[in-house]
Design an enzyme around this catalytic site. Structure first.
Site, PDB file in Angstrom:
ATOM      1  N   ARG A   1       0.798  -1.069   0.130  1.00  0.00           N
ATOM      2  CA  ARG A   1       0.013   0.001  -0.121  1.00  0.00           C
ATOM      3  C   ARG A   1       0.839   1.340  -0.099  1.00  0.00           C
ATOM      4  O   ARG A   1       0.326   2.188  -0.660  1.00  0.00           O
ATOM      5  CB  ARG A   1      -1.004  -0.064   1.184  1.00  0.00           C
ATOM      6  CG  ARG A   1      -2.073   0.888   1.111  1.00  0.00           C
ATOM      7  CD  ARG A   1      -2.869   0.690   2.637  1.00  0.00           C
ATOM      8  NE  ARG A   1      -3.747  -0.385   2.700  1.00  0.00           N
ATOM      9  CZ  ARG A   1      -4.885  -0.572   2.576  1.00  0.00           C
ATOM     10  NH1 ARG A   1      -5.514   0.300   2.137  1.00  0.00           N
ATOM     11  NH2 ARG A   1      -5.288  -1.912   3.047  1.00  0.00           N
TER      12      ARG A   1
ATOM     13  N   HIS B   1       2.347 -25.662  12.646  1.00  0.00           N
ATOM     14  CA  HIS B   1       3.673 -26.185  12.955  1.00  0.00           C
ATOM     15  C   HIS B   1       3.627 -27.468  13.557  1.00  0.00           C
ATOM     16  O   HIS B   1       4.360 -28.432  13.139  1.00  0.00           O
ATOM     17  CB  HIS B   1       4.501 -25.426  13.490  1.00  0.00           C
ATOM     18  CG  HIS B   1       4.509 -23.714  12.872  1.00  0.00           C
ATOM     19  ND1 HIS B   1       4.405 -23.565  11.679  1.00  0.00           N
ATOM     20  CD2 HIS B   1       4.245 -22.551  13.671  1.00  0.00           C
ATOM     21  CE1 HIS B   1       4.164 -22.421  11.369  1.00  0.00           C
ATOM     22  NE2 HIS B   1       4.449 -21.615  12.675  1.00  0.00           N
TER      23      HIS B   1
ATOM     24  N   LYS C   1      12.568 -25.923   7.601  1.00  0.00           N
ATOM     25  CA  LYS C   1      13.617 -25.886   8.526  1.00  0.00           C
ATOM     26  C   LYS C   1      14.369 -27.247   8.274  1.00  0.00           C
ATOM     27  O   LYS C   1      13.800 -28.179   8.018  1.00  0.00           O
ATOM     28  CB  LYS C   1      13.159 -25.896   9.900  1.00  0.00           C
ATOM     29  CG  LYS C   1      12.612 -24.655  10.330  1.00  0.00           C
ATOM     30  CD  LYS C   1      12.196 -24.784  11.774  1.00  0.00           C
ATOM     31  CE  LYS C   1      11.424 -23.514  12.183  1.00  0.00           C
ATOM     32  NZ  LYS C   1      12.079 -22.296  12.941  1.00  0.00           N
TER      33      LYS C   1
ATOM     34  N   GLU D   1       8.717 -20.808  23.254  1.00  0.00           N
ATOM     35  CA  GLU D   1       9.418 -19.631  23.044  1.00  0.00           C
ATOM     36  C   GLU D   1       9.435 -18.543  24.141  1.00  0.00           C
ATOM     37  O   GLU D   1       8.574 -18.691  25.330  1.00  0.00           O
ATOM     38  CB  GLU D   1       8.371 -18.769  21.950  1.00  0.00           C
ATOM     39  CG  GLU D   1       8.011 -19.542  20.867  1.00  0.00           C
ATOM     40  CD  GLU D   1       7.375 -18.955  19.609  1.00  0.00           C
ATOM     41  OE1 GLU D   1       7.866 -18.153  18.923  1.00  0.00           O
ATOM     42  OE2 GLU D   1       6.057 -18.722  19.673  1.00  0.00           O
TER      43      GLU D   1
ATOM     44  N   ASP E   1      -3.371  -0.655  -3.787  1.00  0.00           N
ATOM     45  CA  ASP E   1      -4.231  -0.869  -2.644  1.00  0.00           C
ATOM     46  C   ASP E   1      -4.928  -1.978  -3.075  1.00  0.00           C
ATOM     47  O   ASP E   1      -5.878  -2.213  -4.054  1.00  0.00           O
ATOM     48  CB  ASP E   1      -5.208   0.272  -2.623  1.00  0.00           C
ATOM     49  CG  ASP E   1      -6.380   0.063  -1.575  1.00  0.00           C
ATOM     50  OD1 ASP E   1      -6.239  -0.869  -1.158  1.00  0.00           O
ATOM     51  OD2 ASP E   1      -7.456   0.906  -1.437  1.00  0.00           O
TER      52      ASP E   1
ATOM     53  N   ASP F   1      -2.311 -20.404  16.396  1.00  0.00           N
ATOM     54  CA  ASP F   1      -0.996 -19.704  15.874  1.00  0.00           C
ATOM     55  C   ASP F   1      -0.089 -20.693  15.422  1.00  0.00           C
ATOM     56  O   ASP F   1       0.771 -20.922  14.739  1.00  0.00           O
ATOM     57  CB  ASP F   1      -0.638 -18.889  16.853  1.00  0.00           C
ATOM     58  CG  ASP F   1       0.733 -17.917  16.368  1.00  0.00           C
ATOM     59  OD1 ASP F   1       0.808 -17.778  15.266  1.00  0.00           O
ATOM     60  OD2 ASP F   1       1.519 -17.631  17.107  1.00  0.00           O
TER      61      ASP F   1
HETATM   62  C1  BG6 Z   1       4.814 -18.012  13.654  1.00  0.00           C
HETATM   63  C2  BG6 Z   1       3.891 -17.733  14.695  1.00  0.00           C
HETATM   64  O1  BG6 Z   1       4.194 -19.077  12.542  1.00  0.00           O
HETATM   65  O2  BG6 Z   1       6.034 -19.021  14.041  1.00  0.00           O
HETATM   66  C3  BG6 Z   1       4.796 -17.037  15.898  1.00  0.00           C
HETATM   67  O3  BG6 Z   1       3.011 -16.940  14.352  1.00  0.00           O
HETATM   68  C4  BG6 Z   1       6.043 -17.736  16.402  1.00  0.00           C
HETATM   69  O4  BG6 Z   1       3.797 -16.528  16.975  1.00  0.00           O
HETATM   70  C5  BG6 Z   1       6.801 -18.325  15.118  1.00  0.00           C
HETATM   71  O5  BG6 Z   1       6.692 -16.916  17.199  1.00  0.00           O
HETATM   72  C6  BG6 Z   1       7.720 -19.260  15.541  1.00  0.00           C
HETATM   73  O6  BG6 Z   1       8.726 -19.377  14.375  1.00  0.00           O
HETATM   74  P1  BG6 Z   1      10.135 -20.038  14.731  1.00  0.00           P
HETATM   75  O7  BG6 Z   1      11.028 -20.416  13.455  1.00  0.00           O
HETATM   76  O8  BG6 Z   1      11.034 -18.976  15.460  1.00  0.00           O
HETATM   77  O9  BG6 Z   1      10.065 -21.235  15.631  1.00  0.00           O
END
Ligand code: BG6
Length: 502
Positions: free
Chosen positions: A47, A247, A189, A223, A88, A242
């Site tokens: 944008r 993941h 990864k 984390e 946009d 999330d």
């Molecule tokens: C993202 C999430 O998909 O993965 C984040 O939205 C998270 O909240 C991140 O911090 C973690 O990724 P990585 O590669 O740092 O383990």
């Protein structure tokens, strides 16, 4: 699969966080290693109103901030590939100008295009999901959805099965599934891909990779960071959507899947989706949710979630789940998952806990017990710890005899058989997950991208958990930042006689 290497890459959300932190640095690093197609042109769009020169300046600053100096070798060449078009995406106007910019970016290769030998266009959508629909409509309107165009989507792909299906339908109206690339950056990864090598390139593990020998599996994604400024997004998402929906379920699928016939997009994804569909919806007492309060990480005081957010919230920043894969291989083997923000350390790992030996020959001796148990000898079941990050170690815990004359019976102790991946592969630099994924997108290899049926199976399971939470009025239990979640997370495993690996 449409086999062509893209020679143009169009980045939506080019000035955003993901682009600055990961996409531009990954592309530059690939360029420095000579891995990008020589003629690849990269067009950014967002944008913000800026010209090519300003975009290149922004890119330079991002590279200097987020790419280690030793990987910035090809920066000047890389910056020359970049151009920019303001847009946009919520309105259809502007897409034609964007299409012209894309065409211009390939102008030097006009002759090849006429001869039909040119590449194609890869589009990377890293924008708010609310823009996915309008963007696709705009691209269609401007003729940017043809057979030689691929579409790559970044999460979040919806907030539940219904909204995810809507996004998938919108994309499918313009792109066939073999041209849709859904990112889960964990699949980029190296250590995650190595799971497949560990399981399927070694004869040792497959015969014991089942409920006869494996007692349980733990997957931890911890984390130390908190909200990191993503206030609105995170509060609508929470740890389950999330981290688990994508993941963690991908990690689980890679651990639990049957051997695919080849390392090919269809074979690998067929096996993953079977596992995802075999997941049993957990009951409320098989899940725990938490939210961090003020505390300390690395002896530094950090605020609580509600303070960072500026209001009270019922969003979980931690969740632990006892999952079950209902198939022959995994009958009765719990998969304990846990993830959270503001935990004591940043670690992603998978622990495979094997069963005890069926009979201990060391029991009942001078140091053992007459009951035939191994108490007193130190005998423990084996385990395999697969470090994904930050340590990329694979540790198989084996039992060994403690040296000595055994006057009081044989004493046993666990000793690690450990592979440190960086030591095993000295001189190979650690790549950003997006490097591999962007390269595969450009080349058209979907193996490490998530297929629609996978995403939908993931959502189905996550939605079932959320309904269970709603039905039972579950609200997150507080935990102090710097702790491993609320105490209920410990109770979740302890009542099965299992301790989380720490
Ligand atoms: C993202 C999430 O998909 O993965 C984040 O939205 C998270 O909240 C991140 O911090 C973690 O990724 P990585 O590669 O740092 O383990």
């Amino acid at each position: 699969m449409t086999a062509f290497a893209a020679d143009k890459l169009l980045l939506f959300g080019a000035t955003g966080d993901l682009s600055r932190r990961k996409l531009l640095p990954s592309l530059c690093a690939l360029d420095a290693d000579g891995l990008l197609p020589e003629n690849l042109a990269i067009i950014g769009t967002a944008r913000s109103d800026m010209d090519d020169a300003t975009f290149r300046e922004m890119a330079r600053a991002s590279l200097e901030e987020f790419l280690p100096a030793e990987r910035r070798g090809g920066m000047a060449t890389f910056l020359n590939r970049l151009s920019y078009q303001q847009l946009d995406a919520s309105s259809i106007e502007g897409f034609e100008t964007l299409a012209e910019k894309v065409a211009q970016a390939g102008a030097a290769k006009g002759d090849e295009e006429e001869a039909g030998t040119s590449g194609g266009l890869a589009i990377f959508l890293s924008t708010a999901p609310s823009l996915f629909g309008p963007t696709i409509a705009g691209l269609e309107h401007a003729g940017l959805t043809g057979e030689r165009v691929r579409m790559c989507l970044e999460k979040p792909l919806g907030t539940d099965l219904g909204s995810s299906a809507e996004i998938n339908d919108a994309v499918a109206s313009a792109f066939s599934e073999d041209r849709i690339f859904r990112i889960d950056h964990y699949l980029g990864k190296e250590t995650v891909q190595n799971l497949l090598a560990l399981r399927f390139a070694n004869i040792l593990f497959e015969p014991i990779w089942n409920s006869n020998v494996i007692e349980h599996v733990q997957i931890t994604v911890a984390e130390t960071v908190g909200l990191e400024g993503r206030v609105a997004f995170y509060d609508d998402a929470g740890a389950l959507r999330d981290m688990v929906q994508n993941h963690m379920l991908q990690l689980l699928a890679l651990v639990a899947m049957e051997p695919p016939t080849s390392f090919d997009a269809t074979a690998v994804r067929d096996e993953k989706v079977k596992v995802l569909r075999a997941l049993r919806p957990p009951q409320a007492n098989e899940t725990v949710t938490g939210q961090y309060r003020a505390g300390a990480i690395d002896r530094k005081a950090v605020p609580g979630y509600d303070e960072e957010l500026g209001k009270d919230s019922n969003t979980e920043t931690f969740t632990a789940i006892k999952a079950h894969v209902d198939n022959w291989r995994w009958k009765g083997v719990p998969f304990y998952l846990r993830t959270g923000k503001r935990l004591p350390e940043r670690v992603t790992e998978i622990l495979v806990q094997f069963r005890c030996v069926p009979h201990s020959i060391f029991a009942g001796g001078k140091g053992g017990t007459a009951s035939g148990t191994s108490a007193g000898t130190g005998l423990q079941p084996n385990s395999l710890l697969i470090g994904i990050q930050p340590d990329e170690d694979i540790t198989l815990s084996l039992m060994a005899k403690v040296p000595g004359l055994d006057e009081n019976g044989v004493r046993l102790r666990e000793v690690p058989l450990q592979i440190k991946m960086p030591d095993a592969f000295v001189g190979q630099h650690r790549r950003i997950a997006y490097e591999r994924l962007l390269l595969d997108l450009i080349k058209g290899d979907q193996t490490l991208f998530v297929r629609r049926d996978e995403v939908e199976a993931q959502w189905e399971w996550v939605d079932a958990i959320r309904s269970e939470w709603e039905a039972h009025g579950v609200t997150p239990k507080p935990y102090n930042a710097g702790n491993w979640g609320p105490s209920a997370a410990i109770a979740l495993t302890e009542r099965d006689g299992v301790s989380w690996h720490e």
